[in-house]
Enzyme design. Structure first.
Site, PDB file in Angstrom:
ATOM      1  N   GLU A 187      -5.573  -2.466   4.170  1.00  0.00           N
ATOM      2  CA  GLU A 187      -5.139  -2.618   5.556  1.00  0.00           C
ATOM      3  C   GLU A 187      -4.675  -4.037   5.876  1.00  0.00           C
ATOM      4  OE1 GLU A 187      -7.840   0.851   7.689  1.00  0.00           O
ATOM      5  OE2 GLU A 187      -8.725  -1.120   7.348  1.00  0.00           O
TER       6      GLU A 187
ATOM      7  N   GLY B  11      -8.416   8.390  13.647  1.00  0.00           N
ATOM      8  CA  GLY B  11      -8.042   9.785  13.841  1.00  0.00           C
ATOM      9  C   GLY B  11      -7.674  10.026  15.294  1.00  0.00           C
TER      10      GLY B  11
ATOM     11  N   ILE C 257     -15.062  11.652  11.484  1.00  0.00           N
ATOM     12  CA  ILE C 257     -14.842  12.886  12.241  1.00  0.00           C
ATOM     13  C   ILE C 257     -13.734  13.696  11.575  1.00  0.00           C
ATOM     14  CG2 ILE C 257     -14.274  13.887  14.478  1.00  0.00           C
ATOM     15  CD1 ILE C 257     -16.875  12.317  14.459  1.00  0.00           C
TER      16      ILE C 257
ATOM     17  N   ASP D  77      -4.508  10.587  10.992  1.00  0.00           N
ATOM     18  CA  ASP D  77      -4.816  12.007  10.874  1.00  0.00           C
ATOM     19  C   ASP D  77      -5.238  12.533  12.230  1.00  0.00           C
ATOM     20  OD1 ASP D  77      -7.991  12.042  11.006  1.00  0.00           O
ATOM     21  OD2 ASP D  77      -7.418  10.368   9.702  1.00  0.00           O
TER      22      ASP D  77
END
Length: 258
Positions: free
Chosen positions: A17, A83, A177, A222
């Site tokens: 990252e 997410g 999650i 995602d």
């Protein structure tokens, strides 16, 4: 406008990252502290310290406290992936946090759900000035830099043709999650929620307690459900890292002349 002295701490959870940022630092020096490598130097004229926190709230909190106490940073930016927690937020979009909450903090009946005991806070607001500048850097990146930094085949593969920048609530917890039912439960409890991740709210709490301005920005990787892409690391390497590079570059270049 930012007045000196100013030292920016740039944190990410995973190595990829921050790809490219550390390589470009001028007057670079590395210091190892508590199993983390803190790299000091200058990025586009701004005094910076870059570090990888590793994953999770405890890791992030320890890293932030060290940045403040050992390296004297005056402002902190956390970059990474998240997410989606809202239908309007799609893969490749960017979420800039106006506030952050720990979705797994629950000490009821002693304190209300989500409230961090003895702080009186459940939602930790990011610094408005730094967040405004970060959001502008993100918007300029999407509008002007994305196609120069992200390969055309990756834009097609991940459907990044019209990415958007969102601002709002991000929730953090020590849980990845990846289920629709869990996400629906969180969304019901926190209707404004835009994204979920694992570090930002810990950064927010530590900065709140130290009185250090901070901002958190996340690239959506995602949908936080069972359809999360199996090529998650490829998305980080080929997309999210380039988002972070371009946005931090714009933020530093603007700050250096402010």
């Amino acid at each position: 406008m930012i007045s000196p002295p100013f030292r920016l701490g740039v944190i990410s959870a995973l190595q990829h990252e921050q790809h490219g940022l550390i390589d470009l630092m001028q007057d670079r020096r590395s210091v190892t502290r508590a199993m983390r490598e803190y790299v000091t130097g200058s990025l586009w004229g701004m005094d910076c310290v870059c570090v990888l926190s590793r994953v999770g709230k405890v890791a992030a909190a320890a890293t932030v406290a060290t940045l403040i106490e050992r390296f004297g940073v005056t402002h902190i930016v956390f970059t990474g992936v998240a997410g989606s927690a809202d239908r309007a937020v799609r893969v490749g979009d960017i979420v800039v946090a106006d506030a952050l909450v720990q979705h797994d903090m629950d000490t009821t009946p002693l304190f209300p759900r989500f409230e961090v005991p003895l702080t009186g806070q459940s939602h930790f607001a990011s610094d408005l000035g730094l967040t405004n500048r970060l959001a502008k850097a993100a918007q300029d990146f999407v509008g002007m830099d994305l196609r120069a930094l992200v390969a055309a085949q990756d834009i097609d593969a991940f459907r990044l043709h019209q990415p958007r920048v969102h601002r709002g609530l991000i929730a953090s917890g020590d849980e990845f999650i990846d289920s629709r039912s869990k996400l629906a439960e969180l969304k019901q409890a926190l209707p404004p929620l835009l994204a979920v991740e694992m570090e930002g709210a810990a950064v927010a709490q530590v900065c709140f307690e130290f009185g250090v301005p901070f901002a958190v920005i996340r690239t959506v990787s995602d949908a936080a459900n069972e359809d999360a892409p199996v090529d998650f690391m490829q998305f980080i390497e080929r997309v999210a890292a380039r988002y972070a590079f371009g946005i931090v570059k714009r933020l530093c270049a603007e700050g250096a002349t402010a």
